[in-house]
Design an enzyme around this catalytic site. Sequence first.
Site, PDB file in Angstrom:
ATOM      1  N   ASP A 422     -77.629 113.629 -73.224  1.00 12.65           N
ATOM      2  CA  ASP A 422     -78.875 113.669 -72.477  1.00 12.65           C
ATOM      3  C   ASP A 422     -79.194 115.056 -71.929  1.00 12.65           C
ATOM      4  O   ASP A 422     -79.635 115.195 -70.780  1.00 12.65           O
ATOM      5  CB  ASP A 422     -78.848 112.646 -71.325  1.00 12.65           C
ATOM      6  CG  ASP A 422     -78.854 111.216 -71.847  1.00 12.65           C
ATOM      7  OD1 ASP A 422     -79.199 111.015 -73.030  1.00 12.65           O
ATOM      8  OD2 ASP A 422     -78.515 110.294 -71.088  1.00 12.65           O
ATOM      9  N   ASN A 459     -74.535 112.007 -77.092  1.00 11.28           N
ATOM     10  CA  ASN A 459     -75.320 110.832 -76.761  1.00 11.28           C
ATOM     11  C   ASN A 459     -76.813 111.147 -76.642  1.00 11.28           C
ATOM     12  O   ASN A 459     -77.185 112.076 -75.929  1.00 11.28           O
ATOM     13  CB  ASN A 459     -74.804 110.292 -75.423  1.00 11.28           C
ATOM     14  CG  ASN A 459     -75.623 109.146 -74.884  1.00 11.28           C
ATOM     15  OD1 ASN A 459     -75.778 108.126 -75.553  1.00 11.28           O
ATOM     16  ND2 ASN A 459     -76.152 109.305 -73.686  1.00 11.28           N
ATOM     17  N   GLU A 460     -77.643 110.362 -77.309  1.00 11.66           N
ATOM     18  CA  GLU A 460     -79.101 110.415 -77.143  1.00 11.66           C
ATOM     19  C   GLU A 460     -79.660 111.828 -77.247  1.00 11.66           C
ATOM     20  O   GLU A 460     -80.385 112.287 -76.369  1.00 11.66           O
ATOM     21  CB  GLU A 460     -79.509 109.765 -75.813  1.00 11.66           C
ATOM     22  CG  GLU A 460     -79.256 108.271 -75.817  1.00 11.66           C
ATOM     23  CD  GLU A 460     -79.532 107.577 -74.491  1.00 11.66           C
ATOM     24  OE1 GLU A 460     -79.355 108.217 -73.445  1.00 11.66           O
ATOM     25  OE2 GLU A 460     -79.909 106.403 -74.517  1.00 11.66           O
ATOM     26  N   LEU A 461     -79.304 112.526 -78.319  1.00 14.73           N
ATOM     27  CA  LEU A 461     -79.769 113.898 -78.471  1.00 14.73           C
ATOM     28  C   LEU A 461     -80.976 113.959 -79.404  1.00 14.73           C
ATOM     29  O   LEU A 461     -82.056 114.372 -79.010  1.00 14.73           O
ATOM     30  CB  LEU A 461     -78.630 114.775 -78.997  1.00 14.73           C
ATOM     31  CG  LEU A 461     -77.393 114.809 -78.088  1.00 14.73           C
ATOM     32  CD1 LEU A 461     -76.240 115.517 -78.775  1.00 14.73           C
ATOM     33  CD2 LEU A 461     -77.701 115.481 -76.761  1.00 14.73           C
ATOM     34  N   ASP A 541     -81.595 102.558 -80.545  1.00 16.01           N
ATOM     35  CA  ASP A 541     -81.199 102.598 -79.143  1.00 16.01           C
ATOM     36  C   ASP A 541     -82.382 101.935 -78.433  1.00 16.01           C
ATOM     37  O   ASP A 541     -83.510 102.409 -78.565  1.00 16.01           O
ATOM     38  CB  ASP A 541     -81.050 104.100 -78.808  1.00 16.01           C
ATOM     39  CG  ASP A 541     -80.799 104.447 -77.360  1.00 16.01           C
ATOM     40  OD1 ASP A 541     -81.434 103.844 -76.499  1.00 16.01           O
ATOM     41  OD2 ASP A 541     -79.998 105.367 -77.101  1.00 16.01           O
TER      42      ASP A 541
END
Length: 905
Positions: A422, A459-461, A541
């Site tokens: 993030d 994560n969540e890039l 996601d």
Amino acid sequence: MKIWNYLQSSVIPLFTITALAQKVIDLSTAEWTVSSPAYNISVPGSVPSQVYLDLYYEGVFSDPYFGLRWVTCANWTYEAKLDGLDEAVPTWLLFNGLDTFTSIEVCGQHVASTNNQFRQYYFDVSSILNSCSGAPTLSINFGSAINITADIAAEPGQETWPYGVEGLFEFPNRQFMRKEQSDFEWDWAYVVQLPPSTVYIRNSLLDIYRQGQLNNLPPEQNAPWIVNASLDVLGSVPESASLHLDIIDIDNTTVASGSLQNVTNMDTRIGGSVVVDGQACRLWWPTGLGPQNLYYFKITVLDGGRELASVTKRSGFRTIVLNMMPISDSQLARGIAPGNNWHFEINGQEFYSLGSNFIPPRWYPFCPRVTQTKMKQLFQSVVDGNQNMLRVWASGSYLPDFIYDIADSMGVLLWSEFQFGDALYPVNEEFLDNVREEANYQVRRNNYHPSLCLWAGGNELENLELSVAAAADPGNDKWRQEYEQLFLGVLLPAIYGNTRSISYIPSSTTNGYLELDFSLPFPMIQRYDNKAEGSIYGDTDHYNYDSFVAFNLSTYPVGRFANEFGYHSMPSLQTWEQAIAPEDLHFNSSTIVLRNHHYPAGGSFTNYRNSSKGMGEMTIAAELYYPVPHMADPVANFSAWCHTTQIFQADFYRSQITYYRRGSGFPERQLGSLYWQLEDIWQAPTWAGVEYDGRWKVLHYVAKDIYQPGIVASYFNTTTGDLTAYVTSSLWSLSTGTATLSWYGFDGNLLASPTNLDFLVGALNTTKILQTNTNEIAYDLKDAVLRMNITATGSLPNSDQVKVFKHEYYFHGLDLGEAKLRDPGLVLEYNEQSGNFSIKATKAVAAWVWLDIPAGTLANFNENAFWLVPGDEKREISAKVKNDTSEGNWVHGVTARSLWNNTLA
Ligand SMILES: *[C@@H]1O[C@H](CO)[C@@H](O)[C@H](O)[C@H]1NC(C)=O
Ligand SMILES: *[C@@H]1O[C@H](CO)[C@@H](O)[C@H](O)[C@H]1NC(C)=O
Ligand SMILES: *[C@@H]1O[C@H](CO)[C@@H](O)[C@H](O)[C@H]1NC(C)=O
Ligand SMILES: *[C@@H]1O[C@H](CO)[C@@H](O)[C@H](O)[C@H]1NC(C)=O
Ligand SMILES: *[C@@H]1O[C@H](CO)[C@@H](O)[C@H](O)[C@H]1NC(C)=O
Ligand SMILES: *[C@@H]1O[C@H](CO)[C@@H](O)[C@H](O)[C@H]1NC(C)=O
Ligand SMILES: *[C@@H]1O[C@H](CO)[C@@H](O)[C@H](O)[C@H]1NC(C)=O
Ligand SMILES: *[C@@H]1O[C@H](CO)[C@@H](O)[C@H](O)[C@H]1NC(C)=O
């Protein structure tokens, strides 16, 4: 201190290093002090340790979770005398983790500064020791990370990002430091003394793959195995050194033995490889898919006949690949939508990944969970919950080996991430070099575990960070280029350069690659949004806190794999009672609101405003779909509310999981469901299915039920009223079975005679058993439920035995608050002889039956959170006890409830 002593004695590493003729002093045996002149504090300390832990045990503060920011803003110095050293012998300091900014001194002389918690550091201190006057001392000054990162951020020319890109949770500037959020800890540290011509193995790589295998690509399963080993040493490997390998099975029989070939010797690193006959070794499989065969691999450095050092690692033979190749013609012919694959293959076989997201339990200070016993309990819950894969999320710390060891022996695949999440990160040379060292160390350290199934950059890039940056700064390609510099330019080579056996993706949620070409400087060219109409590519996601659409299937993503999805709920009363005062046991008490980190504080010191939104979401969801409790007794009312938020959570996850699993037979060929999140690391409202002490929430039971190999479920289109039901199988061969569909009134009477029908369901496929519309149903859905149950026969992967699978599912109107629930007349009994419970509904349909275990006992049932109809035989429930402080009396404290109890005063 106490916790660490316990941890230390309980950790038996499954890899061992033998060092000969060397002196290795484990610094945990030294007498440490930890001090801060600014606060005039000086107390005994320990190694491995954490400053909070040391201060807490010495009584410097009493509440481990409150008002501790001053600790974070101070510098802390650890100091000890180094006894028993021979000053004439070459000497190294070896640190397996220093968190984070330190300045190290020996005998008052500066040795080095460090700035990365995730690296191994080693320093030759021979000359300092030689000139030391008096007894040698080691002093490590841990700088305030929050202050130092503020300074780094303010450096002239430092990177800045568009507003909103850097996810802000608690502390600002975290993208500038290589550390997790908690402060000042350190891992094992050693002093190593090496007499002439000796070496010490500080890290080692073991890579087992099929001949010809390349990362990210399915290998030829008939090819022989290659065992490749490479050792990093302190000291210097003689030019004449050779490497020897023994492969020893779990019964200590040597199954293969010989020299490694093609030895490369680079003074501080020596490596080589050997071909191993594929037939000689039994394969390792994840749980539910076959046995977990393991072997010891002993690698010895020899010089002439002399053994210089050796390392033994426990590993296994398996290939695991994340297949992201284009959909083939034969796949298209089977009805799979064009695009790319996005699924795992174990030993050449595609399978359904069933699991959740694992929060790295590295919040060490007050977390006695991080012991062998606690981790084994947790992994037992994973296996008992029918889960075969966990995603080890990026925002904590790299897992210690002992957790991978547990996963190896229990058959739980661990998708592992580098610690980036993030945020976008600086790409100056110093930062990239630092990350390169970190990545090489971590990959080499734990590559050998057969449970390791993937490395992801973070994560969540791709899905979140790059799209936020693109929206904030349209047309500027800089952010994507910098992302590629780090995640493709630094991290990918750390995998591809060290191992052949593991796949890599730069971001956990990704549309995969456009091209994979090993001859290119960046072998992976990312697809990003370069998507063709009608094609399906990546993993998904999904979070939606608008509970109004929770059961509207059209709001769920259609992808190849779901790697994150969830909604938060309250832990049980029993868990709250461990942590908060009796006067705080009400739904929106300040303590509870402050423990709720959804939504995060975003840099402010208290979090009433953002947390209240999250508290409200749980309340609204409970009110929308269930009768809500109005009990006179405030604690019983609180408990019932907590439980109701858990029912919504479980209901919502089940709706998504059944949807994703059915997708295995739909064009998306969906082959994975990893929900957010497995477990809690403290007592708080979170997305977890397992509470802090190991107690199962409603979610963990429901996930266990819906993660069985053969399931039946209904699918309701809230727009059209279309109602279908499907049987879905994760087995690897065809199964046959019968389904029974029966409409009941909530009073428990059958509304019509049940319908029986036969079905066939293919391997990793689904089959429709019902197609109707709620407008065509003759019953009032406020007073009718459809029970669907199946019995099927099939065989488990790698097993010849035919097994019978049963599963049951209830379709009901969306709002059970409107349903004409009646007292089901639950009768719960305990059978002393069998040690089992039995439960029966004697009067009416019982929705969401729940057997509740009293405080003081950690146990779980084989099933819970199910429905019952009167007329059925009583349901036998067995229990697995993991920790009991009641001397067995807990069985008499078990109570049973159902949704009906929510309507009682
Ligand atoms: C860190 O910054 C805070 C706030 O500016 C200051 O009070 C504190 O003394 C600093 N700590 C150190 C070790 O410099
Ligand atoms: C705090 O520690 C850092 C890192 O060791 C060091 O650079 C800094 O000078 C220290 N500051 C104080 C006030 O001791
Ligand atoms: C294998 O050898 C080790 C070390 O010699 C010993 O501790 C262990 O008990 C042996 N295991 C078996 C199954 O014989
Ligand atoms: C050793 O190197 C040769 C030449 O590159 C290669 O053909 C052979 O496969 C290698 N052996 C092993 C075990 O890697
Ligand atoms: C699922 O089964 C159906 C019916 O047998 C078949 O047509 C379809 O190709 C199967 N799907 C896959 C992905 O194999
Ligand atoms: C529900 O029906 C609508 C209208 O036909 C359709 O657009 C939508 O895709 C359906 N939802 C699902 C999940 O099938
Ligand atoms: C469904 O459950 C009922 C009641 O227990 C049982 O009679 C029936 O045989 C079951 N049907 C199947 C297909 O398992
Ligand atoms: C067992 O429960 C007791 C009391 O809650 C707790 O102190 C202890 O740590 C637990 N032990 C394990 C291994 O779970």
